[in-house]
Design an enzyme around this catalytic site. Sequence first.
Site, PDB file in Angstrom:
ATOM      1  N   PRO A 359     -37.895  20.833  -0.571  1.00 49.93           N
ATOM      2  CA  PRO A 359     -37.052  21.718  -1.388  1.00 49.93           C
ATOM      3  C   PRO A 359     -36.783  23.066  -0.730  1.00 49.93           C
ATOM      4  O   PRO A 359     -37.702  23.745  -0.261  1.00 49.93           O
ATOM      5  CB  PRO A 359     -37.871  21.879  -2.673  1.00 49.93           C
ATOM      6  CG  PRO A 359     -38.626  20.595  -2.781  1.00 49.93           C
ATOM      7  CD  PRO A 359     -38.971  20.221  -1.373  1.00 49.93           C
ATOM      8  N   CYS A 360     -35.492  23.440  -0.705  1.00 49.02           N
ATOM      9  CA  CYS A 360     -35.098  24.691  -0.052  1.00 49.02           C
ATOM     10  C   CYS A 360     -35.021  25.858  -1.031  1.00 49.02           C
ATOM     11  O   CYS A 360     -34.948  27.020  -0.605  1.00 49.02           O
ATOM     12  CB  CYS A 360     -33.747  24.513   0.645  1.00 49.02           C
ATOM     13  SG  CYS A 360     -32.392  24.121  -0.489  1.00 49.02           S
ATOM     14  N   GLN A 361     -35.041  25.586  -2.345  1.00 50.95           N
ATOM     15  CA  GLN A 361     -34.880  26.655  -3.336  1.00 50.95           C
ATOM     16  C   GLN A 361     -35.904  27.782  -3.179  1.00 50.95           C
ATOM     17  O   GLN A 361     -35.558  28.958  -3.379  1.00 50.95           O
ATOM     18  CB  GLN A 361     -34.945  26.071  -4.751  1.00 50.95           C
ATOM     19  CG  GLN A 361     -33.768  25.190  -5.123  1.00 50.95           C
ATOM     20  CD  GLN A 361     -33.988  23.737  -4.702  1.00 50.95           C
ATOM     21  OE1 GLN A 361     -34.903  23.440  -3.937  1.00 50.95           O
ATOM     22  NE2 GLN A 361     -33.157  22.839  -5.217  1.00 50.95           N
ATOM     23  N   TYR A 363     -36.856  29.162  -0.626  1.00 54.56           N
ATOM     24  CA  TYR A 363     -36.541  29.995   0.536  1.00 54.56           C
ATOM     25  C   TYR A 363     -35.062  30.378   0.624  1.00 54.56           C
ATOM     26  O   TYR A 363     -34.686  31.154   1.495  1.00 54.56           O
ATOM     27  CB  TYR A 363     -36.939  29.251   1.816  1.00 54.56           C
ATOM     28  CG  TYR A 363     -38.348  28.734   1.779  1.00 54.56           C
ATOM     29  CD1 TYR A 363     -39.422  29.590   1.972  1.00 54.56           C
ATOM     30  CD2 TYR A 363     -38.605  27.394   1.508  1.00 54.56           C
ATOM     31  CE1 TYR A 363     -40.723  29.122   1.916  1.00 54.56           C
ATOM     32  CE2 TYR A 363     -39.902  26.912   1.446  1.00 54.56           C
ATOM     33  CZ  TYR A 363     -40.962  27.783   1.642  1.00 54.56           C
ATOM     34  OH  TYR A 363     -42.245  27.324   1.574  1.00 54.56           O
TER      35      TYR A 363
END
Length: 660
Positions: A359-361, A363
């Site tokens: 998951p990129c959320q 960062y």
Amino acid sequence: MNSKSEALAAAKKRITDLQSQMTAKILAIAAEVEKLMDVTPEREVRDFLRVTCNLPSSELGTYMGFGRTLKGSEALLQKARVTFPVLKALVAADAETRQEIVERMDIGARIDTKEIAVVRKRLTEAKLTPEALMAQKNVRLVAAAARKRSADTAALFREKLASFALHLRKMNASDLALASLSETVRNDALELREQFTDIFGTSRRSLNKINLNSPAFRVAAANDALKRICEGRFGNSSHYAGVKKWPASDSQIIDVLLLLSGHPVPRRGWVRGRNAITELPPHRYRLKAIELCAGAGGMSIGLERAGFEHVALFEYNADAAATLRQNRPDWNVVEADITKVDFKPYRRMDIDLVAGGVPCQPYSSEGDQLGQEDERDLLLESSRVIAEVKPKMFIIENVEGLLHAKHGDHVAEFLRRVAKAGYQTEINRIRAEDYGVAQERHRILLIGIRRELAGSFRMPPRFPERRSNLGDALLDLMSENGWTGAREWARQRRDCPVFDRQGNLIAHGVLASTVVTRRGTPRTKEAARWGSKGINIGGLPAAAPTDAEASKPGYLPGLTARMRARLQNFPDDWKFHGGKQSVADQIGNAVPARLAQAVGLAAFAAIRGVSFDWEAMLWPGDRGRLQMTTPALYLDQPQLAPGRKKPEQNVRTVESAGDW
């Protein structure tokens, strides 16, 4: 003063001013590092500086050692305009050498690294008696002669070994059978083995207990090959009956001898000669992958196209998991929370690659950037998976915000964990536009490779000449509902000039902004950014524009789900499961398929030791129909049990212009 003298004087002043600035910055960095070391363990400081501050490993020791070696000499170093190489040599020098050099600086002497080496040598020799000094010089003389003799011996050994192996390679199977009975061949092998022992020593380790990819295995295998030839266990296929690891054929014995001699070995299997590979290998040469956070399958498609066979794809979101199953019924999709999965059983399956876009959320610059405090963060969890599976390589994808300073400790902890598990890791940036994707999507890749394979991975080449644009990418989709202005809209997007930050024209053809997940009204800056590209990013239209809709003043077309998927390089026949927002989320979270394919091909090349014709693989064009095999995994099981046999392979035909 003439013009030449004036120019020289002005240049001297500018250069010395710049030197002073450089020295000041070097000393300032050293001071900051010293502050860190007062409150943080040295190992953590090293990881923080390497990952977060991008300080090369070759410079870390100098900054970290400055405080205990040169503290208090800052004013003098600044006055002398010390360069980094000189500072590095001073930190590494012994205390006596350092003291003399500092004293010389104090009286205005110009110091370079050669001068430091000379002083260190003189001071060392001054401590010796004349007899001891002469003895030391003789030791160096003998060592130099031994090194030269050793190099000559090794060169002669390589030459003889290559000649011997090449002679065997020219023979056919019947000739090899006769050669194995030849006293001359056996005597040559015996002589080579004696020389081999002189160079490498003796080893009683079993080949089955040495990692197949390690240098130790290559040496032990060559020793075993010579032994087999000496004993006549060569030139007869019955000698290899039941052999599971090495060697399985005469050709493997010859190849390992050629490699040790430094002679290139032509690849076998599906690769013929030295030509770069232009198509996927047969199924038996595919590599095994486990994918984490597979989402809607962008990375999965890319890895499939790069020659990887998915042993399992893990995805927590029910809609995304359904998307994967709908498009690839033969994939083993595991709908599970990876924090609750024991991955150790997969170690027995000799997995080649663990990959995933965690998951990129946590960062993303579009979010709160909570990092490890975000409950969705799985970065360290991915390091656990890697340690348990022990793949040959891993690829973890995320947004550029991952490298923000506030996440430095967290990334450093990930790197420590995978290093402890036996991996060398590098951090790379990659841009989707370099692979013909019409989108400004820049991503970070954490790429780790087991130490025995270290040095074999190379990032894929970039293809800026393949640059696409928003207009060409979406023209057919924009016009499919009768919008007569679609062609003009596309032309404007295609012809739009693109400038760099310095205002230089670098290309024509505007790219889409990064396709992201979005709920509600877009932010002002995001809306303006897309608006400048001729797109209304608000809303999720169900269909392409009509002339009636486009007749409204100031009209800008929106992006349907299929348009967003096209910009993410999904095949047009890829179906998404779920409601409108769920589908938009799946598409926005995906990795563009061709970008994933490029990185996957690079991983395949590193593991298999092969070379690809990159353009032929990434843009097959009109190469016709390509046969691709994929495993028919157990569809009635939520997870393929490690060790279970696979059923017969299903073969399906893929259209080059479609999925490819």
